[in-house]
Design an enzyme around this catalytic site. Structure first.
Site, short mmCIF file in Angstrom:
data_model
loop_
_atom_site.label_atom_id
_atom_site.label_comp_id
_atom_site.label_asym_id
_atom_site.label_seq_id
_atom_site.Cartn_x
_atom_site.Cartn_y
_atom_site.Cartn_z
N SER A 1 4.43 -10.16 -2.66
CA SER A 1 3.35 -9.21 -2.43
C SER A 1 3.16 -8.35 -3.67
O SER A 1 4.00 -7.52 -4.01
CB SER A 1 3.67 -8.32 -1.22
OG SER A 1 2.78 -7.21 -1.16
N ASN B 1 1.02 -5.87 -4.33
CA ASN B 1 0.89 -4.42 -4.13
C ASN B 1 2.23 -3.79 -3.77
O ASN B 1 2.50 -2.65 -4.15
CB ASN B 1 -0.20 -4.11 -3.09
CG ASN B 1 0.25 -4.35 -1.66
OD1 ASN B 1 0.86 -3.49 -1.03
ND2 ASN B 1 -0.04 -5.53 -1.13
N THR C 1 -7.32 -6.53 -7.42
CA THR C 1 -7.41 -5.31 -6.61
C THR C 1 -6.07 -4.65 -6.34
O THR C 1 -6.04 -3.51 -5.86
CB THR C 1 -8.07 -5.62 -5.25
OG1 THR C 1 -7.26 -6.53 -4.52
CG2 THR C 1 -9.46 -6.19 -5.43
N GLU D 1 -5.29 -14.22 -5.74
CA GLU D 1 -6.53 -13.48 -5.95
C GLU D 1 -7.12 -13.78 -7.33
O GLU D 1 -8.35 -13.94 -7.47
CB GLU D 1 -6.28 -11.98 -5.81
CG GLU D 1 -7.57 -11.17 -5.94
CD GLU D 1 -7.34 -9.67 -5.86
OE1 GLU D 1 -8.10 -8.93 -6.52
OE2 GLU D 1 -6.41 -9.24 -5.14
N SER E 1 0.56 -5.21 3.30
CA SER E 1 0.63 -6.35 4.21
C SER E 1 1.85 -6.30 5.13
O SER E 1 2.16 -7.29 5.79
CB SER E 1 0.63 -7.66 3.40
OG SER E 1 1.57 -7.62 2.35
#
Length: 323
Positions: free
Chosen positions: A237, A239, A179, A140, A282
């Site tokens: 991942s 998050n 984000t 990202e 996810s």
């Protein structure tokens, strides 16, 4: 690893299990996966995907089985097959290269990531230098920095980075964030930047997406009352990794990131009276269900679901896939 289910019929001790709400898939992840699935249905296999569509091994393996081919770069894709760009977003050079080859491409970038791209372009057009708060090398961050010419964005990862950042020239400053960051960590970094550069706008949460914020708030509630929190998600991942950190800070004695139930070391539950369970944005819900089944096979589990934000956000699919 231990076997997923107990072999003996020894008495099971009580265990309170709390499920976080919300958990698992967010709207951006759901949309990205649907784009790959619909593309395979419409165009047949193979459909190429640049980078992992989302950061979850189980999702990637399931899509591979259906005909998705995951590649690192566009030059690994043939001209005559569709290619999907991942939910994390891509530098502008990638779709430009696809157009130059007359490729059919589908952009699965999460709309909330696209919003950050638009904000960065607006700041740049207004003559501002952009401070991007994020993790170096994350797709990202690579995608966001790739929206603008080299040097237009400076990456800040930590409070220490914020303390040592030097304004390039006399340009006014603006900021954006990845984000999927820790809400609390980001607030700390922004506090330092605001102290050093008062012209920056007041700290806000708009760039950290609703799903990240909601899952971190839910895990804070778990951490306050759980001995151990298990977070289902892949190691890459962002998050999901942040949920482990948030749980520890909120008071959990221990928190672990696991791919699935087969990765649980059951000795972690020695002395645990209350277990918290959640999943990154996810991670499929079936992995939660399998973990709960494995727990219930070993313990007299009392499973309850915490109250939390109820998410109703949905994102539209590309028109070419719905026509």
């Amino acid at each position: 690893m231990n076997a997923p289910f107990p072999i003996s019929e020894t008495p099971r001790r009580p265990l309170s299990v709390r499920l976080a709400t919300p958990r698992g898939f967010c709207a951006g992840v759901d949309r990205a996966i649907q784009i790959v699935e619909r593309a395979i249905e419409k165009y047949g296999a193979p459909v190429y995907v640049r980078h992992e569509i989302v950061h979850n091994r189980h999702v990637v393996e399931r899509l591979k089985a259906r005909g998705a081919v995951f590649v690192k770069e566009l030059d690994e894709c043939p001209d005559d097959r569709p290619v999907v760009f991942s939910a994390h977003g891509v530098p502008k050079a990638v779709p430009q290269a696809a157009r130059s080859r007359d490729m059919l491409y589908l952009d699965a970038t999460c709309p909330l990531v696209s919003k950050v791209h638009v904000e960065a372009e607006r700041h740049h057009a207004n003559g501002r230098h952009i401070i991007l708060i994020g993790h170096a090398g994350h797709p990202e961050v690579v995608g966001t920095m790739g929206q603008l010419p080299p040097g237009a964005i400076s990456l800040v990862e930590t409070v220490d980075d914020a303390e040592t950042f030097q304004r390039p020239g006399e340009q006014p400053l603006a900021y954006a964030t990845q984000t999927t960051l820790s809400v609390d960590d980001t607030a700390g970094i922004l506090s330092v930047l605001k102290r050093r550069f008062p012209e920056l706008p007041d700290p806000h949460k708009e760039d950290i997406c609703y799903a990240t914020t909601n899952r971190q708030e839910a895990v804070k509630r778990l951490g306050e009352g759980c001995d151990l929190v298990l977070v289902i998600g892949s190691a890459n991942s962002s998050n999901s990794a942040r949920l482990v950190e948030v749980a520890i800070r909120a008071g959990a004695r221990d928190a672990r990131l696991i791919d699935d139930a087969s990765h649980v070391d059951w000795s972690w539950l020695d002395g645990v009276q209350t277990l918290g369970v959640t999943a990154g944005a996810s991670a499929p819900e079936r992995l939660i269900e399998e973990l709960i089944a494995a727990v219930a096979a070993r313990f007299d589990a009392d499973v309850t679901e915490d109250d939390g934000a109820r998410e109703t956000v949905t994102f539209k699919l590309p028109r070419v896939l719905t026509a």
